[in-house]
Each structure stands twice: as structure tokens, then as C-alpha cells.
Design an enzyme around this catalytic site. Structure first.
Site, PDB file in Angstrom:
ATOM      1  N   THR A   1      -1.561   0.802  -0.123  1.00 55.64           N
ATOM      2  CA  THR A   1      -1.282   2.099   0.508  1.00 55.64           C
ATOM      3  C   THR A   1      -0.925   3.151  -0.530  1.00 55.64           C
ATOM      4  O   THR A   1      -1.196   4.333  -0.338  1.00 55.64           O
ATOM      5  CB  THR A   1      -0.131   1.924   1.526  1.00 55.64           C
TER       6      THR A   1
ATOM      7  N   SER B   1      -4.013  -5.022   0.387  1.00 58.77           N
ATOM      8  CA  SER B   1      -3.479  -6.317  -0.059  1.00 58.77           C
ATOM      9  C   SER B   1      -3.483  -7.396   1.021  1.00 58.77           C
ATOM     10  O   SER B   1      -3.245  -8.567   0.732  1.00 58.77           O
ATOM     11  CB  SER B   1      -2.092  -6.172  -0.682  1.00 58.77           C
TER      12      SER B   1
ATOM     13  N   THR C   1       1.881  -3.263  -0.124  1.00 55.84           N
ATOM     14  CA  THR C   1       3.172  -3.874   0.208  1.00 55.84           C
ATOM     15  C   THR C   1       3.019  -5.215   0.942  1.00 55.84           C
ATOM     16  O   THR C   1       3.911  -6.059   0.890  1.00 55.84           O
ATOM     17  CB  THR C   1       4.029  -2.942   1.095  1.00 55.84           C
ATOM     18  N   ASP C   2       1.870  -5.384   1.632  1.00 53.89           N
ATOM     19  CA  ASP C   2       1.794  -6.512   2.576  1.00 53.89           C
ATOM     20  C   ASP C   2       1.871  -7.890   1.920  1.00 53.89           C
ATOM     21  O   ASP C   2       2.444  -8.817   2.504  1.00 53.89           O
ATOM     22  CB  ASP C   2       0.520  -6.400   3.432  1.00 53.89           C
TER      23      ASP C   2
HETATM   24  C1  SIN Z   1      -1.589  -3.059   1.662  1.00 51.58           C
HETATM   25  O1  SIN Z   1      -0.749  -3.949   1.627  1.00 51.58           O
HETATM   26  O2  SIN Z   1      -2.507  -2.961   0.822  1.00 51.58           O
HETATM   27  C2  SIN Z   1      -1.560  -2.051   2.749  1.00 51.58           C
HETATM   28  C3  SIN Z   1      -0.188  -1.783   3.263  1.00 51.58           C
HETATM   29  C4  SIN Z   1       0.728  -1.197   2.234  1.00 51.58           C
HETATM   30  O3  SIN Z   1       0.465  -1.124   1.041  1.00 51.58           O
HETATM   31  O4  SIN Z   1       1.824  -0.771   2.692  1.00 51.58           O
END
Ligand code: SIN
Length: 330
Positions: free
Chosen positions: A18, A68, A101-102
């Protein structure tokens, strides 16, 4: 708090997420597409970065560009190779990695597990991310990047850590704990390593140390392995059964045989009697079984259901990585 290695470089490796996401509507913080903006452009848009760098050179490299949720072994291998390459260079002080983050906690744990101890006990690898896309009215990515660079340059910093929302988490403890808030990560019982306050670190505990059990010497093998062992995660819940485990034991033509199961057990490793029986059948067929807990905090104390190994405090997703690495090296 800036180190005295003023001529050394900081390398930022981009993998997507993100933090590199965009949306056609700046007020939309959820309907965006992750992994759109290159890492060089993200860095170019961080106000104040030159000041925090204090004369250090910044290099960037795009290792991957993925949401991710789709993170996998090929990107992990490429990332570990690039991190190792740069950290091995005496001119490089630290590596920063931008990530979604995921699954950040899984990549952080993987890197902490496979990178040579001699490198990561001397230099930091700092993962950072964002909960809002780069195109947001008020993105959190630039501040997180700025904080990550401050951590990368902090005197004494080492090991794999994650920096998000002004908080530094150890790779061993970090867990995404919120679906939406900017402060989306927690270190659980262990607590964070440090806070970043206007570019200054307030250190709360020791930096992560790489230990021998994390298999650092095996990186060569791990980085070239094509067939990763199949390890699945199952969960215990009210009304559960052994059906999923029994189904996984059937290897259809063209699929990989199951090598391990991590069970996200209830409480201190407790299991529904039917799931426990199925796991026992799996173990009798040579499948490694590891008990972790579905609780967000605490660890499975080794006394419960001793016939299955416990996860040594690792969450189910990290226990899966540890088991895959262990299986690869036997
Ligand atoms: C991801 O994990 O690539 C999408 C969600 C995020 O980064 O918060």
C-alpha cells in the site's frame, strides 16, 4: 542518535504494498491498487529526507512490485539475496525494505531467520509499510519511510525490525493487529524495541539478536531451493473436526505431498478431540505437526499435549516459516 559512519550508504529495496499504492480518488483509503509507484519515486516524495540522511548516500532498487497478500518464496529469495548482497558491502550501513502490511511480519521473520548472523547482528534491516496509499490526502508512507531511515542510521541498531507509526518492532514479535488504523502493528507481550520521536530513537529494549537456531549458515541452500516443503495451517474452533487435515493427507496427482501442519490451537495449545486425532494420524504418516495458539498474545507452554511440538512462542504464520526452513535443511 545518528551514527558516526557518515560516509556509508543506505539502500532502500522496494517490494510493493500500500505504501506504493494509488487510487483515482485521494479520499479513498481502501479502494486503491497496491504496488503501483516505484521505490525511487516514493523516496523522491519524502519531505525532510535529505536532512535525516545527514550526508549519507541513498540508493534504491526495485526487487518486486506486489500486493503482499501475494508474497511468496520467489520474492523472498530475491529479497534475501539483495539484502545479503548490500549488507555484505562495507560501504553500506543499513538496508530499508518497503513492503505491504499484510504479510510484513512473515517477510521480517524470514529475513531474520535466514540472513547471516554476522551481518544482521552488526547492521539493521528495517522494513516499513503504510496503511494508506501514496495517493491519499494524508498518506502515512512518507513519515514511515523517514522514520525507517532514522532507525537505519541510529547508533547500535541491528537485526531485522519493522517501523510503522513511530514504533520499532522486532521481527520476532511484530504482528499486524489492526485492519485499518495507521498504528496497525503490535509486538504483543514483548513490547516494541523503540519509538521514533521526531527522528530520535527512544530505545526500550535490546535490538533483535540472531541465534544459531535460526539457520543462518543454510542461506545458500534456501536461496536456491525451488520446491519448498508444503506446510499448511489449520485452526481449532468450536465444532471443529479432522476433515481438513484428513483431506490434506490425500495427495492428488500433480499436487505436492504435505510435509507439515501448524495448528493454530485454542488457548494454551488445546485441540478439539477430532482434530487432535486427525493430527495424530498425520504425524503417524510422517507429517510434522507444530502447535501454535490462535491467541494474539502469550505462548503455548510446552506442557500441554506433549506429543505435538510447540511453536516456541511463534505465531502460526511464523511457526510455518520456521517449520518449512527446518524441513528444507534436513
Ligand atoms: C499489502 O499488504 O500489500 C496491501 C495492504 C497494505 O500494505 O496495507
Amino acid at each position: 542518535m545518528v551514527s558516526d559512519q557518515n560516509l556509508k550508504k543506505i539502500v532502500v529495496l522496494g517490494t510493493g504494498g500500500t505504501i506504493a499504492g494509488t487510487s483515482s480518488d485521494a479520499s479513498d483509503n481502501i479502494g486503491y491498487t497496491a504496488a503501483q509507484v516505484g521505490v525511487a519515486q516514493l523516496l523522491a516524495e519524502v519531505p525532510g529526507l535529505t536532512g535525516v540522511l545527514a550526508g549519507h548516500t541513498l540508493l534504491s532498487e526495485q526487487v518486486a512490485q506486489v500486493d503482499s497478500k501475494d508474497m511468496g518464496f520467489v520474492v523472498w529469495q530475491a529479497l534475501a539475496q539483495r539484502v545479503r548482497h548490500h549488507l555484505s558491502n562495507a560501504d553500506v550501513a543499513a538496508v530499508v525494505v518497503t513492503h505491504g502490511t499484510d504479510t510484513l511480519e512473515e517477510t521480517a521473520f524470514f529475513l531474520q531467520s535466514v540472513l547471516p548472523a554476522a551481518l544482521i547482528n552488526a547492521k539493521p534491516v528495517v522494513l516499513t509499510a503504510a496503511m494508506r496509499p501514496a495517493s491519499s490526502l494524508s498518506p502515512d508512507g512518507p513519515q514511515n519511510l523517514l522514520d525507517a531511515v532514522a532507525v537505519a542510521l541510529a547508533t547500535g541498531a541491528h537485526g531485522v525490525v519493522a517501523v510503522c507509526s513511530g514504533t520499532v518492532h522486532s521481527a520476532l514479535d511484530v504482528q499486524k493487529s489492526h485492519t485499518y488504523r495507521l498504528d496497525a502493528f503490535s509486538s504483543g507481550d514483548a513490547g516494541p524495541v523503540a519509538y521514533v520521536e521526531e527522528g530520535q530513537l527512544r530505545l526500550l529494549r535490546n535490538w533483535p539478536i540472531a541465534h544459531a537456531e535460526y539457520l543462518h549458515e543454510a542461506i545458500e541452500k534456501i536461496l536456491v531451493t525451488v520446491d519448498w516443503p508444503r506446510v499448511e495451517i489449520v485452526m481449532n474452533y468450536a465444532g471443529g473436526s479432522g476433515a481438513v487435515v484428513d483431506a490434506m493427507l490425500q495427495t492428488a496427482p500433480g499436487t505436492t505431498a504435505l510435509r507439515g501442519v501448524v495448528v493454530a490451537a485454542t488457548g494454551n495449545g488445546t485441540l478439539h478431540v477430532d482434530l487432535e486425532a486427525a493430527l495424530r494420524r498425520a504425524q503417524a504418516q510422517g507429517v510434522r505437526v507444530v502447535r501454535a495458539s490462535r491467541c494474539a498474545n502469550g505462548r503455548v507452554l510446552p506442557t500441554a499435549v506433549a506429543e505435538f511440538a510447540h511453536s516456541a512462542g511463534l505465531s502460526p504464520v511464523k511457526a510455518r516459516i520456521a517449520l518449512m526452513l527446518d524441513l528444507m535443511l534436513r
